[in-house]
Design a protein around this motif. Structure first.
Motif, PDB file in Angstrom:
ATOM      1  N   LYS A   1      -2.648   6.401   3.782  1.00 41.36           N
ATOM      2  CA  LYS A   1      -2.230   7.758   4.149  1.00 41.36           C
ATOM      3  C   LYS A   1      -1.140   7.711   5.218  1.00 41.36           C
ATOM      4  O   LYS A   1      -0.134   8.419   5.121  1.00 41.36           O
ATOM      5  CB  LYS A   1      -3.433   8.557   4.649  1.00 41.36           C
ATOM      6  CG  LYS A   1      -3.095   9.974   5.036  1.00 41.36           C
ATOM      7  CD  LYS A   1      -4.308  10.725   5.533  1.00 41.36           C
ATOM      8  CE  LYS A   1      -3.884  12.128   5.967  1.00 41.36           C
ATOM      9  NZ  LYS A   1      -4.927  12.808   6.693  1.00 41.36           N
ATOM     10  N   LYS A   2      -1.342   6.874   6.229  1.00 41.20           N
ATOM     11  CA  LYS A   2      -0.341   6.746   7.292  1.00 41.20           C
ATOM     12  C   LYS A   2       0.978   6.203   6.748  1.00 41.20           C
ATOM     13  O   LYS A   2       2.049   6.666   7.124  1.00 41.20           O
ATOM     14  CB  LYS A   2      -0.864   5.847   8.406  1.00 41.20           C
ATOM     15  CG  LYS A   2      -1.937   6.498   9.241  1.00 41.20           C
ATOM     16  CD  LYS A   2      -2.466   5.551  10.307  1.00 41.20           C
ATOM     17  CE  LYS A   2      -3.561   6.236  11.116  1.00 41.20           C
ATOM     18  NZ  LYS A   2      -4.158   5.325  12.105  1.00 41.20           N
TER      19      LYS A   2
ATOM     20  N   GLU B   1       2.722   8.992   4.798  1.00 42.05           N
ATOM     21  CA  GLU B   1       3.262  10.006   5.713  1.00 42.05           C
ATOM     22  C   GLU B   1       4.540   9.523   6.387  1.00 42.05           C
ATOM     23  O   GLU B   1       5.516  10.276   6.484  1.00 42.05           O
ATOM     24  CB  GLU B   1       2.220  10.374   6.769  1.00 42.05           C
ATOM     25  CG  GLU B   1       1.064  11.190   6.221  1.00 42.05           C
ATOM     26  CD  GLU B   1      -0.064  11.365   7.224  1.00 42.05           C
ATOM     27  OE1 GLU B   1      -0.063  10.704   8.298  1.00 42.05           O
ATOM     28  OE2 GLU B   1      -0.970  12.173   6.934  1.00 42.05           O
TER      29      GLU B   1
END
Length: 123
Positions: free
Chosen positions: A108-109, A112
Motif C-alpha cells: 500500500k505504501k 501510494e
C-alpha cells in the motif's frame, strides 16, 4: 501467493524513482536485475522460517541501468523459502498473519508513493 488488486501493476515508473521508493521501504534490489527486468525483495524471518515479498517489473522503455528507463510493475508475490530448493509461491502455502499484514502495508505504501510521484513527474 499473489497480491491482487494492489494497483501496482497499473504503474509504469522511472527506474531511478522506483529504486528510491523501494529502498526507502526496505526492499532490496541486490543482484536481481538484468537489462530488462527488476526484482525487489523484502525478507521476513520468523521462527526460523524465511518469507519473501517480491515486486517484479520489466522495462518498457530504455534499460534498467539507465536513469531514464521505465519499468512496468507486475502483480506482487509472497513466497516461502525452502532450503535448498528456493522460494515457493504456490497458493497452498500458509503464511503467518503478521507477514500478510506487513506485506499488505508495504505494498500500500509503495503504491501510494508511486502514484504520488507519478502525478508530479512526467514519465
Amino acid at each position: 501467493m499473489k497480491f491482487e488488486n494492489t494497483n501496482l501493476e497499473n504503474h509504469v515508473v522511472n527506474v531511478k524513482l522506483l529504486n528510491e521508493i523501494m529502498e526507502e521501504l526496505g526492499f532490496v534490489l541486490a543482484g536481481q536485475w538484468d537489462y530488462e527486468r527488476v526484482t525487489y525483495d523484502y525478507k521476513f524471518e520468523l521462527r526460523n522460517e524465511i518469507y519473501y515479498l517480491r515486486v517484479q517489473g520489466y522495462s518498457v522503455e530504455g534499460h534498467v541501468e539507465s536513469s531514464k528507463g521505465k519499468i512496468q510493475l507486475l502483480t506482487p508475490l509472497l513466497g516461502k523459502y525452502y532450503y535448498p530448493h528456493g522460494v515457493e509461491y504456490g497458493e497452498g502455502e500458509n503464511f503467518p498473519q503478521a507477514v500478510l499484514d506487513k506485506s499488505a502495508d508495504l505494498l500500500k505504501k509503495a503504491e501510494e508513493q508511486i502514484a504520488l510521484v507519478s502525478k508530479f513527474i512526467i514519465l
